[in-house]
Write a protein that holds these residues in place. Structure first.
Motif, PDB file in Angstrom:
ATOM      1  N   VAL A  74      28.557  54.425 -80.131  1.00  7.68           N
ATOM      2  CA  VAL A  74      28.859  55.747 -80.689  1.00  7.68           C
ATOM      3  C   VAL A  74      29.216  56.731 -79.577  1.00  7.68           C
ATOM      4  N   MET A  75      28.423  56.751 -78.496  1.00  7.72           N
ATOM      5  CA  MET A  75      28.679  57.672 -77.385  1.00  7.72           C
ATOM      6  C   MET A  75      29.995  57.335 -76.693  1.00  7.72           C
ATOM      7  N   GLY A  76      30.309  56.047 -76.570  1.00  4.14           N
ATOM      8  CA  GLY A  76      31.562  55.653 -75.940  1.00  4.14           C
ATOM      9  C   GLY A  76      32.774  56.104 -76.732  1.00  4.14           C
ATOM     10  N   LEU A  77      32.691  56.018 -78.058  1.00  2.61           N
ATOM     11  CA  LEU A  77      33.803  56.434 -78.904  1.00  2.61           C
ATOM     12  C   LEU A  77      33.998  57.951 -78.892  1.00  2.61           C
ATOM     13  N   ALA A  78      32.904  58.698 -78.672  1.00  4.02           N
ATOM     14  CA  ALA A  78      32.979  60.166 -78.727  1.00  4.02           C
ATOM     15  C   ALA A  78      33.078  60.813 -77.346  1.00  4.02           C
ATOM     16  N   MET A  79      33.129  60.019 -76.287  1.00  8.32           N
ATOM     17  CA  MET A  79      32.954  60.536 -74.928  1.00  8.32           C
ATOM     18  C   MET A  79      34.044  61.515 -74.502  1.00  8.32           C
ATOM     19  N   GLY A  80      35.300  61.214 -74.767  1.00 14.92           N
ATOM     20  CA  GLY A  80      36.369  62.065 -74.278  1.00 14.92           C
ATOM     21  C   GLY A  80      36.371  62.102 -72.757  1.00 14.92           C
ATOM     22  N   ASN A  81      36.655  63.292 -72.172  1.00 15.76           N
ATOM     23  CA  ASN A  81      36.618  63.421 -70.710  1.00 15.76           C
ATOM     24  C   ASN A  81      35.467  64.305 -70.251  1.00 15.76           C
ATOM     25  N   SER A  82      34.413  64.394 -71.071  1.00  9.25           N
ATOM     26  CA  SER A  82      33.244  65.206 -70.729  1.00  9.25           C
ATOM     27  C   SER A  82      32.371  64.485 -69.710  1.00  9.25           C
ATOM     28  N   GLN A  83      32.036  65.195 -68.617  1.00  7.52           N
ATOM     29  CA  GLN A  83      31.168  64.632 -67.594  1.00  7.52           C
ATOM     30  C   GLN A  83      29.764  64.400 -68.150  1.00  7.52           C
ATOM     31  N   THR A  84      29.284  65.329 -68.958  1.00 10.29           N
ATOM     32  CA  THR A  84      27.962  65.182 -69.560  1.00 10.29           C
ATOM     33  C   THR A  84      27.903  63.948 -70.447  1.00 10.29           C
ATOM     34  N   MET A  85      28.917  63.768 -71.289  1.00 12.95           N
ATOM     35  CA  MET A  85      28.940  62.618 -72.188  1.00 12.95           C
ATOM     36  C   MET A  85      29.030  61.315 -71.406  1.00 12.95           C
ATOM     37  N   LYS A  86      29.809  61.333 -70.333  1.00 11.20           N
ATOM     38  CA  LYS A  86      29.930  60.133 -69.502  1.00 11.20           C
ATOM     39  C   LYS A  86      28.589  59.782 -68.877  1.00 11.20           C
ATOM     40  N   THR A  87      27.900  60.799 -68.322  1.00  7.51           N
ATOM     41  CA  THR A  87      26.601  60.563 -67.696  1.00  7.51           C
ATOM     42  C   THR A  87      25.579  60.086 -68.716  1.00  7.51           C
ATOM     43  N   ALA A  88      25.561  60.724 -69.889  1.00 15.14           N
ATOM     44  CA  ALA A  88      24.628  60.308 -70.931  1.00 15.14           C
ATOM     45  C   ALA A  88      24.933  58.889 -71.403  1.00 15.14           C
ATOM     46  N   TRP A  89      26.226  58.546 -71.489  1.00 15.34           N
ATOM     47  CA  TRP A  89      26.618  57.193 -71.911  1.00 15.34           C
ATOM     48  C   TRP A  89      26.145  56.152 -70.902  1.00 15.34           C
ATOM     49  N   VAL A  90      26.322  56.453 -69.611  1.00 18.91           N
ATOM     50  CA  VAL A  90      25.864  55.515 -68.574  1.00 18.91           C
ATOM     51  C   VAL A  90      24.349  55.364 -68.623  1.00 18.91           C
TER      52      VAL A  90
END
Length: 305
Positions: free
Chosen positions: A33-49
């Motif tokens: 879910v996080m990968g599909l919604a990540m976009g280019n957000s640094q926060t989302m990328k960090t949370a996904w990792v």
């Protein structure tokens, strides 16, 4: 040979195994879910990792339990209880290394003043700000770790399990990450370009702290240090009581304690054994915790080293 544990502790271990399978399943769904919604957000990328990293503790826990339950062999005559310590070290190294990588990424983004943007996407013919999808994904990423982490913590304490305890803390970090991620995405929506990277840096610092602390504990355990308190660097309270009791019973001996996974091994140096020892009777704490003392050995004066 695997130390014996009481049936109720064995049941707790079975419950922990089942919980970790659920943990892996929910975490995989969150990663998707996080990968599909990540976009280019640094926060989302960090949370996904970090969510992806959250798969490591349950996997190494299940691997350690699998080996711990195996009988001793000719090549491994002492059994596999120490595999648990090795698994803890693997989880700690991964935690610290990924945290450092994420912090570097966030710091570089702040230094370069890269302005992340959140675009719109088309769903069913309507344009929707991707930030709403990100926020929904972050909310979803908070719920399972919160529930599973609260269930893991009491099991980890009863089992004296560092890997399970680390996983409980990791789940706590994951839902806190989700909360910080909400701030980052909302900040982007308000035009605060720096909010995204600041939230990512905040998350990564927490990961590094947990990883460094876990690495120190795991290294001390593998180096035959004294048993540590669960999740701490100080000596375990039960181990301190055991050392005091053995010192009183054998005043001329040097008491050595070390930890192997969830078990304590005691050695008394400079003393001849006077009789067969009942390990349950020697345990100074609560009787239901006496399974932790797995071995007591003596080293006579002429064998000290």
């Amino acid at each position: 040979m695997r130390p014996s544990i009481p049936p109720e502790i064995e049941k707790d271990l079975d419950r922990a195994v089942g919980l970790e399978y659920w943990n892996i399943g929910w975490t995989i769904s969150i990663v998707v879910v996080m990968g599909l919604a990540m976009g280019n957000s640094q926060t989302m990328k960090t949370a996904w990792v970090e969510d992806l990293l959250g798969l490591i503790p349950p996997i190494v826990f299940l691997t350690a339990v699998h080996f711990e339950r195996k009988p001793s062999t000719r090549l491994f005559p002492f059994g596999f209880a120490r595999v648990h310590s090795l698994a803890f070290l693997v989880a700690a190294v991964a935690l610290a290394a990924v945290g450092l990588s994420l912090l570097w990424d966030a710091a570089f983004t702040l230094y370069a003043q890269e302005h992340a943007t959140v675009a719109s996407i088309t769903i069913f013919g309507r344009d929707i700000w991707l930030g709403w999808v990100m926020l929904a994904a972050q909310v979803y990423s908070i719920i399972p770790p919160y529930i599973i982490g609260r269930k893991e913590l009491p099991l980890a304490k009863r089992l004296q399990d560092e890997v399970l305890y680390t996983d409980a803390l990791m789940n706590k970090a994951n839902w806190l990450t989700g909360a910080a991620g909400l701030f980052g995405v909302i900040g982007l929506g308000l035009g605060w370009w720096w909010a995204d990277s600041v939230a990512a840096a905040f998350i990564s610092i927490g990961i590094i702290h947990d990883g460094w602390k876990a690495l120190r504990i795991a290294s001390a355990e593998l180096a035959d240090g004294v048993p540590r308190a669960l999740g701490g660097l100080e000596m375990d309270a039960e181990a301190e009581m055991l050392m005091e009791k053995l010192s009183c019973q054998y005043p001329g001996g040097a008491i050595r304690l070390r930890e192997t996974g969830r078990y304590i091994h005691a050695e008394i140096c400079g003393i001849e054994p006077d009789r067969a020892q009942d390990l349950n009777a020697l345990w100074p704490g609560a009787p239901e915790r006496s399974w932790r003392l797995a071995q007591l050995s003596f080293r006579p004066p002429d064998e000290e080293g």
